[in-house]
Write a protein that holds these residues in place. Structure first.
Motif, PDB file in Angstrom:
ATOM      1  N   LEU A  44       0.830  -1.208   0.000  1.00  0.00           N
ATOM      2  CA  LEU A  44       0.000   0.000   0.000  1.00  0.00           C
ATOM      3  C   LEU A  44       0.863   1.255   0.000  1.00  0.00           C
ATOM      4  O   LEU A  44       2.049   1.207   0.328  1.00  0.00           O
ATOM      5  CB  LEU A  44      -0.933  -0.025   1.213  1.00  0.00           C
ATOM      6  CG  LEU A  44      -1.891  -1.215   1.248  1.00  0.00           C
ATOM      7  CD1 LEU A  44      -2.719  -1.193   2.515  1.00  0.00           C
ATOM      8  CD2 LEU A  44      -2.787  -1.231   0.016  1.00  0.00           C
ATOM      9  N   ALA A  51      -1.787  -5.228   1.736  1.00  0.00           N
ATOM     10  CA  ALA A  51      -3.117  -5.832   1.697  1.00  0.00           C
ATOM     11  C   ALA A  51      -2.942  -7.251   1.175  1.00  0.00           C
ATOM     12  O   ALA A  51      -2.213  -7.483   0.212  1.00  0.00           O
ATOM     13  CB  ALA A  51      -4.040  -5.031   0.786  1.00  0.00           C
ATOM     14  N   ILE A  60      -5.222  -6.328   6.189  1.00  0.00           N
ATOM     15  CA  ILE A  60      -4.216  -5.281   6.125  1.00  0.00           C
ATOM     16  C   ILE A  60      -3.180  -5.607   7.197  1.00  0.00           C
ATOM     17  O   ILE A  60      -3.513  -5.701   8.377  1.00  0.00           O
ATOM     18  CB  ILE A  60      -4.814  -3.878   6.372  1.00  0.00           C
ATOM     19  CG1 ILE A  60      -5.981  -3.612   5.413  1.00  0.00           C
ATOM     20  CG2 ILE A  60      -3.727  -2.808   6.263  1.00  0.00           C
ATOM     21  CD1 ILE A  60      -5.630  -3.650   3.942  1.00  0.00           C
ATOM     22  N   ALA A  85      -4.073  -1.611  -5.648  1.00  0.00           N
ATOM     23  CA  ALA A  85      -4.009  -0.346  -4.908  1.00  0.00           C
ATOM     24  C   ALA A  85      -3.627   0.736  -5.903  1.00  0.00           C
ATOM     25  O   ALA A  85      -2.610   0.614  -6.586  1.00  0.00           O
ATOM     26  CB  ALA A  85      -2.988  -0.436  -3.787  1.00  0.00           C
ATOM     27  N   GLY A  89      -4.979   5.762  -2.132  1.00  0.00           N
ATOM     28  CA  GLY A  89      -5.695   5.288  -0.958  1.00  0.00           C
ATOM     29  C   GLY A  89      -6.840   4.338  -1.243  1.00  0.00           C
ATOM     30  O   GLY A  89      -7.482   3.862  -0.325  1.00  0.00           O
ATOM     31  N   HIS A  90      -7.105   4.069  -2.506  1.00  0.00           N
ATOM     32  CA  HIS A  90      -8.192   3.155  -2.855  1.00  0.00           C
ATOM     33  C   HIS A  90      -7.640   1.754  -3.091  1.00  0.00           C
ATOM     34  O   HIS A  90      -6.621   1.584  -3.754  1.00  0.00           O
ATOM     35  CB  HIS A  90      -8.919   3.632  -4.114  1.00  0.00           C
ATOM     36  CG  HIS A  90      -9.613   4.926  -3.921  1.00  0.00           C
ATOM     37  ND1 HIS A  90      -9.049   6.116  -4.304  1.00  0.00           N
ATOM     38  CD2 HIS A  90     -10.807   5.233  -3.357  1.00  0.00           C
ATOM     39  CE1 HIS A  90      -9.870   7.105  -4.009  1.00  0.00           C
ATOM     40  NE2 HIS A  90     -10.944   6.593  -3.418  1.00  0.00           N
ATOM     41  N   LEU A  91      -8.354   0.766  -2.574  1.00  0.00           N
ATOM     42  CA  LEU A  91      -8.004  -0.634  -2.762  1.00  0.00           C
ATOM     43  C   LEU A  91      -9.163  -1.317  -3.456  1.00  0.00           C
ATOM     44  O   LEU A  91     -10.309  -1.223  -3.006  1.00  0.00           O
ATOM     45  CB  LEU A  91      -7.722  -1.307  -1.410  1.00  0.00           C
ATOM     46  CG  LEU A  91      -7.380  -2.787  -1.445  1.00  0.00           C
ATOM     47  CD1 LEU A  91      -6.052  -3.021  -2.159  1.00  0.00           C
ATOM     48  CD2 LEU A  91      -7.322  -3.344  -0.028  1.00  0.00           C
TER      49      LEU A  91
END
Length: 97
Positions: A44, A51, A60, A85, A89-91
């Motif tokens: 990340l 992740a 996580i 990722a 900040g988005h997964l």
């Protein structure tokens, strides 16, 4: 990425482990054990957390504390097969469901 980040490789395996490798070393520098086979893992943003897709959940893990699982979420009804990722900040996850 810094010089250190370019020397590290992250791998996940059906032996239920995530391993962090230094490309100049013959053995992993860290091994994190998961409860089920690891389908995918992604570093990340910031480089201190990973992740992990294992079974139908996403965990996580904090690499700076030896791989401690900080949070797990059951994200799918079947196996989570891939993670992405985007750096902001988005997964994102994909599964067999």
């Amino acid at each position: 990425a810094g010089v250190l980040a370019r020397r590290l490789v992250l791998s996940g395996s059906y032996d239920h482990t995530v391993q962090l490798w230094d490309v100049s070393a013959p053995r992993p520098v860290m091994t994190v054990r998961m409860g089920e086979p690891v389908e995918d893992c992604v570093l990340l943003a910031g480089g201190g957390m990973v992740a992990v897709a294992s079974g139908n959940s996403i965990s996580i893990c904090d690499l700076l504390s030896g791989g401690k699982v900080l949070q797990s979420v059951v994200a799918h009804s079947k196996t989570v097969s891939c993670l992405h990722a985007d750096g902001s900040g988005h997964l994102y996850s994909g599964g067999l469901d």
